[in-house]
Design a protein around this motif. Structure first.
Motif, PDB file in Angstrom:
ATOM      1  N   PHE A  83       0.845  -1.194   0.000  1.00 56.24           N
ATOM      2  CA  PHE A  83       0.000   0.000   0.000  1.00 56.24           C
ATOM      3  C   PHE A  83       0.882   1.246   0.000  1.00 56.24           C
ATOM      4  O   PHE A  83       1.749   1.393   0.869  1.00 56.24           O
ATOM      5  N   LEU A  84       0.648   2.142  -0.961  1.00 58.30           N
ATOM      6  CA  LEU A  84       1.452   3.352  -1.099  1.00 58.30           C
ATOM      7  C   LEU A  84       0.621   4.601  -0.829  1.00 58.30           C
ATOM      8  O   LEU A  84      -0.572   4.642  -1.114  1.00 58.30           O
ATOM      9  N   HIS A 129      -3.403  14.144   6.118  1.00 59.16           N
ATOM     10  CA  HIS A 129      -2.195  13.503   6.590  1.00 59.16           C
ATOM     11  C   HIS A 129      -1.928  13.960   8.020  1.00 59.16           C
ATOM     12  O   HIS A 129      -2.276  15.080   8.388  1.00 59.16           O
ATOM     13  N   PRO A 130      -1.343  13.103   8.875  1.00 58.80           N
ATOM     14  CA  PRO A 130      -1.049  13.525  10.243  1.00 58.80           C
ATOM     15  C   PRO A 130      -0.224  14.812  10.323  1.00 58.80           C
ATOM     16  O   PRO A 130      -0.307  15.540  11.300  1.00 58.80           O
ATOM     17  N   GLU A 131       0.572  15.091   9.286  1.00 55.67           N
ATOM     18  CA  GLU A 131       1.382  16.308   9.281  1.00 55.67           C
ATOM     19  C   GLU A 131       0.633  17.465   8.614  1.00 55.67           C
ATOM     20  O   GLU A 131       1.234  18.451   8.186  1.00 55.67           O
ATOM     21  N   ASN A 132      -0.711  17.331   8.533  1.00 57.32           N
ATOM     22  CA  ASN A 132      -1.571  18.355   7.949  1.00 57.32           C
ATOM     23  C   ASN A 132      -1.302  18.578   6.459  1.00 57.32           C
ATOM     24  O   ASN A 132      -1.615  19.625   5.914  1.00 57.32           O
ATOM     25  N   LYS A 133      -0.727  17.582   5.822  1.00 60.34           N
ATOM     26  CA  LYS A 133      -0.547  17.649   4.379  1.00 60.34           C
ATOM     27  C   LYS A 133      -1.655  16.827   3.732  1.00 60.34           C
ATOM     28  O   LYS A 133      -1.997  15.753   4.202  1.00 60.34           O
ATOM     29  N   ARG A 134      -2.200  17.339   2.647  1.00 58.98           N
ATOM     30  CA  ARG A 134      -3.271  16.616   1.968  1.00 58.98           C
ATOM     31  C   ARG A 134      -2.660  15.574   1.038  1.00 58.98           C
ATOM     32  O   ARG A 134      -1.881  15.892   0.162  1.00 58.98           O
ATOM     33  N   VAL A 135      -3.004  14.325   1.280  1.00 61.42           N
ATOM     34  CA  VAL A 135      -2.503  13.247   0.440  1.00 61.42           C
ATOM     35  C   VAL A 135      -3.682  12.392   0.005  1.00 61.42           C
ATOM     36  O   VAL A 135      -4.781  12.499   0.538  1.00 61.42           O
ATOM     37  N   TYR A 136      -3.438  11.537  -0.982  1.00 59.27           N
ATOM     38  CA  TYR A 136      -4.495  10.655  -1.442  1.00 59.27           C
ATOM     39  C   TYR A 136      -4.594   9.435  -0.554  1.00 59.27           C
ATOM     40  O   TYR A 136      -3.678   9.096   0.183  1.00 59.27           O
ATOM     41  N   GLU A 137      -5.727   8.776  -0.641  1.00 62.23           N
ATOM     42  CA  GLU A 137      -5.923   7.543   0.119  1.00 62.23           C
ATOM     43  C   GLU A 137      -4.907   6.506  -0.324  1.00 62.23           C
ATOM     44  O   GLU A 137      -4.459   6.486  -1.461  1.00 62.23           O
ATOM     45  N   LYS A 138      -4.528   5.641   0.593  1.00 66.01           N
ATOM     46  CA  LYS A 138      -3.543   4.614   0.254  1.00 66.01           C
ATOM     47  C   LYS A 138      -4.029   3.770  -0.922  1.00 66.01           C
ATOM     48  O   LYS A 138      -5.195   3.428  -1.001  1.00 66.01           O
ATOM     49  N   VAL A 139      -3.096   3.432  -1.814  1.00 63.57           N
ATOM     50  CA  VAL A 139      -3.429   2.701  -3.030  1.00 63.57           C
ATOM     51  C   VAL A 139      -2.660   1.385  -3.047  1.00 63.57           C
ATOM     52  O   VAL A 139      -1.448   1.367  -2.823  1.00 63.57           O
ATOM     53  N   PRO A 140      -3.324   0.248  -3.301  1.00 63.19           N
ATOM     54  CA  PRO A 140      -2.624  -1.031  -3.396  1.00 63.19           C
ATOM     55  C   PRO A 140      -1.878  -1.140  -4.724  1.00 63.19           C
ATOM     56  O   PRO A 140      -2.421  -0.836  -5.790  1.00 63.19           O
ATOM     57  N   VAL A 141      -0.645  -1.562  -4.676  1.00 64.40           N
ATOM     58  CA  VAL A 141       0.176  -1.733  -5.877  1.00 64.40           C
ATOM     59  C   VAL A 141       0.837  -3.104  -5.811  1.00 64.40           C
ATOM     60  O   VAL A 141       1.451  -3.460  -4.804  1.00 64.40           O
ATOM     61  N   LYS A 155      14.980   6.079  -2.622  1.00 64.00           N
ATOM     62  CA  LYS A 155      14.802   6.911  -1.437  1.00 64.00           C
ATOM     63  C   LYS A 155      15.301   8.323  -1.749  1.00 64.00           C
ATOM     64  O   LYS A 155      16.439   8.538  -2.143  1.00 64.00           O
ATOM     65  N   THR A 156      14.396   9.306  -1.580  1.00 63.36           N
ATOM     66  CA  THR A 156      14.739  10.712  -1.760  1.00 63.36           C
ATOM     67  C   THR A 156      14.220  11.475  -0.552  1.00 63.36           C
ATOM     68  O   THR A 156      13.011  11.559  -0.343  1.00 63.36           O
ATOM     69  N   GLY A 157      15.134  12.033   0.254  1.00 63.14           N
ATOM     70  CA  GLY A 157      14.710  12.698   1.477  1.00 63.14           C
ATOM     71  C   GLY A 157      14.125  11.693   2.443  1.00 63.14           C
ATOM     72  O   GLY A 157      14.693  10.628   2.695  1.00 63.14           O
ATOM     73  N   ASN A 158      12.942  11.986   2.965  1.00 63.29           N
ATOM     74  CA  ASN A 158      12.293  11.086   3.922  1.00 63.29           C
ATOM     75  C   ASN A 158      11.418  10.029   3.265  1.00 63.29           C
ATOM     76  O   ASN A 158      10.894   9.153   3.948  1.00 63.29           O
ATOM     77  N   TYR A 159      11.252  10.128   1.938  1.00 65.39           N
ATOM     78  CA  TYR A 159      10.284   9.261   1.261  1.00 65.39           C
ATOM     79  C   TYR A 159      10.949   8.337   0.245  1.00 65.39           C
ATOM     80  O   TYR A 159      11.917   8.706  -0.428  1.00 65.39           O
ATOM     81  N   ILE A 160      10.376   7.134   0.145  1.00 64.45           N
ATOM     82  CA  ILE A 160      10.768   6.196  -0.902  1.00 64.45           C
ATOM     83  C   ILE A 160       9.765   6.341  -2.031  1.00 64.45           C
ATOM     84  O   ILE A 160       8.557   6.227  -1.820  1.00 64.45           O
ATOM     85  N   HIS A 161      10.244   6.603  -3.248  1.00 65.96           N
ATOM     86  CA  HIS A 161       9.398   6.776  -4.423  1.00 65.96           C
ATOM     87  C   HIS A 161       9.375   5.475  -5.226  1.00 65.96           C
ATOM     88  O   HIS A 161      10.431   4.882  -5.488  1.00 65.96           O
ATOM     89  N   PHE A 162       8.178   5.056  -5.625  1.00 73.79           N
ATOM     90  CA  PHE A 162       7.988   3.804  -6.358  1.00 73.79           C
ATOM     91  C   PHE A 162       7.569   4.120  -7.796  1.00 73.79           C
ATOM     92  O   PHE A 162       6.601   4.856  -8.010  1.00 73.79           O
ATOM     93  N   TYR A 163       8.283   3.527  -8.772  1.00 72.16           N
ATOM     94  CA  TYR A 163       8.030   3.841 -10.178  1.00 72.16           C
ATOM     95  C   TYR A 163       7.659   2.588 -10.979  1.00 72.16           C
ATOM     96  O   TYR A 163       8.234   1.511 -10.793  1.00 72.16           O
TER      97      TYR A 163
END
Length: 275
Positions: free
Chosen positions: A139-140, A162-174, A184-192
Motif C-alpha cells: 500500500f502506497l 495527513h497527520p502532518e496536515n498535508k493533503r494526500v491521497y488515500e492509500k493505493v494497493p500496488v 529513497k529521496t529525502g524522507n520518502y521512498i518513491h515507487f516507479y
C-alpha cells in the motif's frame, strides 16, 4: 431469480461497454463494476471486500496483462474469464494460468450462455488446488495528480488529511510485479512503474526506511538492492553494463559492495546475457 454478480475489465472503453451491453441484455448478471485498468478493479475489491461470481477480463492491456491480472484478482471471484479478440492465440496461455473460460470479442449472447452453463456445472477449485499464488501487494501513499494512474480515474481517489496536515491521497494497493524500481529521496521512498513506451510513472511514496524495504523484498527474487537508496526489479532490466543496469531508458549504477550480489542475482534470473 438472483443475478450473478460480475466485474468487467477492459482498457478499451468501447469494448468494455459492448461486453456490458450483452451481459445486461441477457438479464442474468448484476454488473458490480466496469474498469479500464486492473488496478482500478483491485482498488474496488480492496475497498468493498467482496467476491463476485465472474471477472471478465481483457488480456492485452497496457497497465497489466490479463495473464498477470488473474494472479492479482483470482481470490475475488469464483470464476475468471478472458475476453479477447485473440482467443485462439491465448487458449494455451489461459490453460496454464487456470482460467475458467475464454470468450471472443465481440461477445455473443449464445456463447455467453454456453459459458454460464459450463460454469454452473463446474465446482470451483480451491486456491491450493490451482497452485496459484496471488501477487504480493504493497500500500502506497500519495498518487501524483499528473501521473497516468491518477488520470485514469475520472473522479480520483478520495482525499484524507495527513497527520502532518498535508493533503494526500488515500492509500493505493500496488502489486510488487508492477514496481520497476524504487528510490529513497529525502524522507520518502518513491515507487516507479515502467510503461511500454519506456516512460516512468510514479505509483506512490512511503515514509519508510530502506531497511524496511530490505525486510519486505529480501524474500522476493525479482528485487535486488543497487546501493543505499535504490532497489530494482530484475524483470525490467533491459541491458547489463559493467557498472550497473538499464531499467527502461534509465541507467542505474551499482555500488562496489553490492556488485557481486547483483551479478549473482542476474545469473539466477538468466538476465546476465543482456550485455
Amino acid at each position: 431469480m438472483s443475478k450473478f454478480p460480475v466485474v468487467i475489465i477492459d482498457d478499451l472503453y468501447g469494448a468494455l461497454e459492448d461486453t456490458a451491453a450483452v451481459l445486461e441484455e441477457l438479464g442474468l448478471f448484476q454488473i458490480k463494476g466496469k474498469f479500464t485498468s486492473v488496478r482500478d478493479a483491485e482498488v474496488y475489491f480492496f475497498k468493498k471486500d467482496e467476491k463476485v461470481y465472474i471477472i471478465f477480463c481483457d488480456i492485452e492491456m497496457p497497465d497489466c496483462s490479463g495473464l498477470d491480472a488473474i494472479k492479482r484478482l483470482r481470490n475475488y471471484c469464483s470464476h475468471f474469464v478472458f475476453v479477447t479478440g485473440f482467443a485462439k492465440e491465448y487458449a494455451l496461455d489461459g490453460h496454464k494460468v487456470h482460467v475458467d473460460g475464454l470468450l471472443s470479442k465481440p461477445v455473443e449472447a449464445d456463447e455467453l450462455l454456453d459459458l454460464v452453463k459450463h460454469l454452473k456445472s463446474k465446482v470451483p477449485t480451491s486456491s491450493t488446488d490451482r497452485d496459484l499464488k496471488p501477487e504480493p501487494t504493497i500500500f502506497l501513499d500519495f498518487v501524483d495528480p499528473k501521473s497516468e494512474l491518477h488520470l485514469a480515474r475520472k473522479n480520483g481517489p478520495p482525499m484524507r488529511k495527513h497527520p502532518e496536515n498535508k493533503r494526500v491521497y488515500e492509500k493505493v494497493p500496488v502489486a510488487l510485479a508492477e514496481i520497476a524500481y524504487l528510490k529513497k529521496t529525502g524522507n520518502y521512498i518513491h515507487f516507479y512503474a515502467l510503461r511500454p513506451n519506456d516512460q516512468f510513472v510514479l505509483l506512490g511514496v512511503l515514509n519508510k526506511r530502506m531497511m524496511d524495504m530490505d525486510d519486505l523484498l529480501q524474500q522476493d527474487p525479482r528485487f535486488v538492492r543497487m546501493d543505499q537508496s535504490v532497489f530494482i526489479n530484475l524483470n525490467y532490466v533491459k541491458k547489463v553494463g559493467l557498472e550497473g543496469v538499464s531499467v527502461g531508458s534509465k541507467f542505474l549504477s551499482v555500488s562496489k559492495s553490492r556488485a557481486d550480489e547483483l551479478k549473482r542475482r542476474l545469473m539466477m534470473m538468466d538476465i546476465s546475457h543482456k550485455l
